[in-house]
Design a protein around this motif. Structure first.
Motif, mmCIF file in Angstrom:
data_model
loop_
_atom_site.group_PDB
_atom_site.id
_atom_site.type_symbol
_atom_site.label_atom_id
_atom_site.label_comp_id
_atom_site.label_asym_id
_atom_site.label_seq_id
_atom_site.Cartn_x
_atom_site.Cartn_y
_atom_site.Cartn_z
ATOM 1 N N ARG A 167 4.235 5.656 -5.280
ATOM 2 C CA ARG A 167 4.212 5.786 -6.746
ATOM 3 C C ARG A 167 3.213 6.851 -7.166
ATOM 4 O O ARG A 167 3.502 7.693 -8.009
ATOM 5 C CB ARG A 167 3.815 4.435 -7.366
ATOM 6 C CG ARG A 167 4.986 3.475 -7.408
ATOM 7 C CD ARG A 167 4.829 2.511 -8.575
ATOM 8 N NE ARG A 167 5.801 1.436 -8.410
ATOM 9 C CZ ARG A 167 5.489 0.154 -8.308
ATOM 10 N NH1 ARG A 167 4.219 -0.242 -8.425
ATOM 11 N NH2 ARG A 167 6.417 -0.755 -8.129
ATOM 12 N N ALA A 168 2.030 6.739 -6.542
ATOM 13 C CA ALA A 168 0.973 7.681 -6.910
ATOM 14 C C ALA A 168 1.452 9.099 -6.651
ATOM 15 O O ALA A 168 1.284 9.992 -7.486
ATOM 16 C CB ALA A 168 -0.295 7.384 -6.107
ATOM 17 N N ALA A 169 2.122 9.267 -5.497
ATOM 18 C CA ALA A 169 2.599 10.608 -5.165
ATOM 19 C C ALA A 169 3.644 11.052 -6.181
ATOM 20 O O ALA A 169 3.669 12.202 -6.628
ATOM 21 C CB ALA A 169 3.187 10.622 -3.754
ATOM 22 N N VAL B 138 0.846 -1.204 0.000
ATOM 23 C CA VAL B 138 0.000 0.000 0.000
ATOM 24 C C VAL B 138 0.878 1.249 0.000
ATOM 25 O O VAL B 138 0.657 2.195 -0.768
ATOM 26 C CB VAL B 138 -0.920 -0.004 1.248
ATOM 27 C CG1 VAL B 138 -1.776 1.248 1.261
ATOM 28 C CG2 VAL B 138 -1.764 -1.261 1.276
ATOM 29 N N LEU B 139 1.913 1.209 0.854
ATOM 30 C CA LEU B 139 2.803 2.367 0.954
ATOM 31 C C LEU B 139 3.523 2.598 -0.379
ATOM 32 O O LEU B 139 3.673 3.741 -0.830
ATOM 33 C CB LEU B 139 3.833 2.154 2.071
ATOM 34 C CG LEU B 139 3.256 2.207 3.495
ATOM 35 C CD1 LEU B 139 4.331 1.857 4.511
ATOM 36 C CD2 LEU B 139 2.707 3.600 3.783
ATOM 37 N N THR C 272 5.057 14.505 -11.002
ATOM 38 C CA THR C 272 5.531 14.787 -12.358
ATOM 39 C C THR C 272 4.438 15.377 -13.228
ATOM 40 O O THR C 272 4.731 16.090 -14.188
ATOM 41 C CB THR C 272 6.051 13.510 -13.033
ATOM 42 O OG1 THR C 272 5.044 12.516 -12.900
ATOM 43 C CG2 THR C 272 7.338 13.050 -12.401
ATOM 44 N N ALA C 273 3.184 15.045 -12.875
ATOM 45 C CA ALA C 273 2.099 15.510 -13.752
ATOM 46 C C ALA C 273 1.931 17.015 -13.688
ATOM 47 O O ALA C 273 2.340 17.669 -12.761
ATOM 48 C CB ALA C 273 0.779 14.842 -13.351
#
Lengths: 338, 311
Positions: free
Chosen positions: B303-305, B297-298, B310-311
C-alpha cells in the motif's frame, strides 16, 4: 467398514449384472516388489525379476502389473510401502532381503496375501519358514545361502602357503553371522590362523582395511555383507596396492574391485524368484508347500584388473579354481552391472 | 480405490504416527521443555526395541514395556550425567551415547542384527486374543497404541504441573533463575532426560512388537522424524497454548507426518524422495507461520508503495 464394503460389493455386482457379462478380458495380476536398499546385487535381482515376470506374462497371455518401491533401509517407510501394497490389493508381494521379508511376514499375518522373498540368506534362522521343503505358511522364496567352505578352499587353491586370513565383515549384518562361524570352524580345522575385523559403516570398514594391511594378512575373506559391499570401491584399491587378494561372497564385490567374488548369480536368483511367484499366481501353487530354492551354484568371478595388480595370473588362477566351482568368469571394475 | 482402502492406509499412518508419537512426546519434554536437543534418541529408540524384543522373546510381553522404559531411562541418565557432571557438551553427549548404544544393542542381542517376534507373544497378540469376538477385534493394534500414547501424554501433562515438572520447564527457559531459586539444574536435567528417554524406549519397544521384528538399524533417522513431527504439531498448537493442547499437538504432528509420507507413496513418488519430502515439511512447518505473520507487513508495504507511486 465391513458394511460399507458389503454395500459397495452389492452395488458393483448389480452394476455388472445390469451391464451384462463383460467380454472375457485378459486376466490382470498385481505384484508389489519392495527392495530393502539401493545395492548392486539387490538391484540386479529386482531387474531380472521384473524382466522374467513380463516374459512370463507375455507367454501366458496375462497382464502383470508391477509396483516397485525401495525402502532405503527405513523400517517405517517399509511398513508404509507394504500397507500401500495391501491397499492396492496386490495378488502377491515380493520382499527383497531379510528385513523386508520379515516385515511382510508380520503385516500379512492376518491377510492371505502370498509373499515370495528373494535373497534371504537364512530363512530358517529368522523364522520366515518352518522348514526349507515345506515353508508352512503364506511365505516362500529364494535363498542366497553362502557356501563358505568353497570360498575358503579357493583361497588355498590360489595360495597353498596362506597362513594368516583376515575375516572382514559387519557384526551388525545378520547375513554374515553364520558364514563367519563356518569360516572360523574350517580355518581352525585346517590349523590356519585368522583374525576378525569389523566395521559398521564405510569409515570403520576403511580403518579395518588399513589394519588388515598393517597386520600383513595373506588373504581377506568377506561373506555376503552389505556394509563391506558398500565400502568395496574404497577398500579394493588399498588391498590391490598391498597385494592382498580379497575373496568375497558375491560377484558384485568383484565388480567393485575385489579380487574374487564367489557365489550366487543374482540375475539367476531373480529369475527363479519370478518363477516361484508365477507358479503361485498363475498355477495356484500353495506357498506353504513350495520349497525354498537355494542358490549355491558356485560361480567364481575374478576381477582381472585387481588380479593383475595383486600379481595373480588370471589363467593360472582360473585353472586352480576350476575344480571348486561350476564356472570361472572374468570381470573388470565398474560401479554397476551393465 | 475404495474408501475402505484409504481408511486402511490412514490407519497404518495413524498407527505409525502413534508409535512415533511417543518419541515425539519425549522430544517435547527434552527439546521444547528442557531445551536440550537429545541426539541419543536414535540409539535409545533401538535400545528400547532390543530390550523389549528380548523380554517378549523370553515370554514376558507385558514386562517388556517397563523393561524398555527402564533401559531408555538408564540411557537418558548416562546422557544427562555426561553433560551435567562430566563437562561433555550437550549435543556431543547425545552423539556419544547414541554411538555406544549400537555396541550395547549388538551385545544384548548376542551379535545378531535382526530378531523375529513372529512366534513370540507380544502386547499386540495379547490384545488380539483378548478382543477376539468383540466388535473391536480388528482394531487391536490401534487400541494398544492409542492407550499407550494417551497414557503417556496424560502422565506427561500431569507431571509437568508438579513442582518438579515446573522446575524442569523453568530450567529450559532460564537455568540461571532456577539456580538462584536454589534448585539444581543438573538434577532437573537428569530427571527430564530419564523421563523423555523412557518414552523413547517405550516407542522403540512398541515399534518392534508391532512390526514383529527387531532390526539393529531401526532407529536410524528417528530424531529427524520426531523433530519434524514436533514442529508440525507446533504449527497447530504453538507456544502460547496450554501444555495438554501442545502434547496433543505433538501426537497430531506425528500422524500428519506419516500421512504426508502416505500421500507421497500413493502418488508413486520413489521412496528415496521421502527424505526430501520430510525436509520440505520441516521448512514449511517453520516458515509457514512466519510467512503468514509477514503477510500484513507485505500488504502495508505494498500500500505504502502504491501511495508513494501516486503521490
Amino acid at each position: 467398514m465391513k458394511k460399507i464394503t458389503a454395500i459397495l460389493t452389492v452395488l458393483a455386482l448389480a452394476l455388472a449384472a445390469l451391464c451384462g457379462t463383460a467380454a472375457a478380458e485378459e486376466k490382470t495380476y498385481t505384484i508389489g516388489i519392495c527392495n530393502y536398499v539401493d545395492h548392486a546385487s539387490l538391484n540386479q535381482i529386482v531387474a531380472s525379476l521384473k524382466e522374467r515376470l513380463s516374459a512370463v506374462a507375455e507367454e501366458r497371455g496375462v497382464t502383470i502389473r508391477i509396483l516397485d518401491d525401495n525402502a532405503n533401509a527405513d523400517g517405517s517407510v517399509m511398513q508404509q510401502i507394504i500397507s500401500n501394497f495391501i491397499a492396492e490389493e496386490v495378488d502377491l508381494m515380493v520382499g527383497v532381503a531379510t528385513p523386508v521379508a520379515m516385515t511382510m511376514q508380520g503385516m500379512t499375518e492376518d491377510q492371505p496375501i502370498p509373499v515370495v522373498f528373494a535373497a534371504v540368506s537364512d530363512p530358517l534362522a529368522v523364522e520366515l519358514v518352518s522348514s526349507l521343503e515345506e515353508p508352512g505358511a503364506n511365505i516362500t522364496g529364494t535363498s542366497d545361502y553362502l557356501n563358505t567352505d568353497a570360498i575358503i578352499e579357493l583361497i588355498f587353491a590360489a595360495n597353498p602357503a596362506a597362513k594368516n586370513i583376515a575375516l572382514l565383515y559387519d557384526a551388525g549384518q545378520d547375513a554374515s553371522a553364520t558364514p563367519i562361524a563356518a569360516a572360523k570352524a574350517l580355518l581352525e580345522a585346517k590349523g590356519v590362523s585368522y583374525r576378525e575385523y569389523n566395521g559398521s559403516n564405510q569409515q570403520e570398514v576403511i580403518l579395518a582395511a588399513d589394519a588388515i594391511i598393517a597386520d600383513g594378512a595373506d588373504a581377506v575373506f568377506t561373506p555376503t555383507d552389505n556394509t563391506i559391499m558398500d565400502a568395496e570401491l574404497a577398500i579394493a584399491e588399498k588391498f590391490a596396492e598391498a597385494k592382498i587378494p580379497h575373496y568375497a561372497g558375491a560377484d558384485s564385490f568383484a565388480l567393485n574391485g575385489a579380487f574374487l567374488g564367489f557365489g550366487v548369480d543374482y540375475a539367476e536368483l531373480g529369475r527363479a524368484t519370478a518363477d516361484t511367484a508365477a507358479a503361485i499366481l498363475l498355477d495356484g501353487a500353495d506357498p506353504a508347500k513350495t520349497p525354498v530354492r537355494m542358490f549355491d551354484n558356485g560361480i567364481a568371478t575374478i576381477n582381472t584388473d585387481t588380479a593383475a595388480a595383486v600379481g595373480i595370473d588370471y589363467e593360472t588362477a582360473a585353472a586352480a579354481f576350476a575344480p571348486f566351482c561350476t564356472l570361472v568368469q572374468p570381470i573388470a571394475t565398474a560401479e554397476n552391472f551393465e | 480405490m475404495s474408501i475402505d482402502k484409504w481408511l486402511g492406509l490412514g490407519q497404518t499412518a495413524l498407527e505409525l504416527g502413534l508409535v512415533n508419537g511417543l518419541t515425539v512426546l519425549a522430544l517435547f519434554l527434552s527439546y521444547s521443555m528442557l531445551n536440550v536437543c537429545d541426539l541419543s534418541t536414535d540409539g535409545c529408540f533401538t535400545l528400547g526395541a532390543a530390550v523389549g524384543t528380548l523380554t517378549a522373546l523370553a515370554g514376558y510381553p507385558l514386562l517388556s514395556l517397563p523393561a524398555a522404559m527402564l533401559a531408555g531411562s538408564v540411557s537418558g541418565f548416562v546422557t544427562a550425567a555426561l553433560q551435567t557432571r562430566m563437562g561433555v557438551q550437550s549435543l556431543l553427549a547425545g552423539i556419544v551415547v547414541n554411538t555406544a548404544i549400537y555396541s550395547l544393542n549388538m551385545a544384548l542381542t548376542g551379535n545378531r542384527s535382526t530378531l523375529s517376534l513372529i512366534k513370540a507373544p507380544t502386547v499386540f497378540s495379547m490384545a488380539r486374543d483378548a478382543l477376539k469376538g468383540t466388535p473391536l477385534a480388528g482394531q487391536y493394534a490401534l487400541l494398544v497404541l492409542l492407550a499407550a500414547a494417551a497414557l503417556a501424554a496424560v502422565f506427561l501433562c500431569l507431571f509437568l504441573r508438579t513442582r518438579l515438572g515446573l522446575a524442569i520447564r523453568a530450567t529450559g527457559s532460564n537455568a540461571d533463575m532456577v539456580r538462584s531459586s536454589s534448585i539444581n539444574p543438573a538434577f532437573t536435567t537428569t530427571v527430564g532426560l530419564c523421563l523423555s528417554n523412557a518414552l523413547t524406549g517405550l516407542s522403540g519397544c512398541l515399534m518392534a512388537q508391532q512390526q514383529k521384528s527387531f532390526d539393529v538399524n531401526m532407529g536410524q533417522g528417528m530424531v529427524t522424524v520426531a523433530l519434524a513431527s514436533l514442529l508440525i504439531g507446533g504449527v497447530f498448537f504453538g507456544k502460547n497454548r496450554s501444555i495438554p493442547l501442545r502434547a496433543a499437538g505433538t501426537l497430531l504432528g506425528a500422524f500428519l507426518f506419516r500421512l504426508v509420507y502416505m500421500l507421497a507413496l500413493r502418488l508413486n513418488m520413489p521412496a528415496f524422495m521421502l527424505k526430501a519430502v520430510s525436509a520440505a515439511i520441516v521448512v514449511i512447518a517453520i516458515s509457514g507461520p512466519y510467512l503468514k505473520s509477514q503477510i500484513p507487513v507485505l500488504i502495508r508495504r505494498g500500500r505504502a508503495a502504491g501511495k508513494g507511486g501516486t503521490a
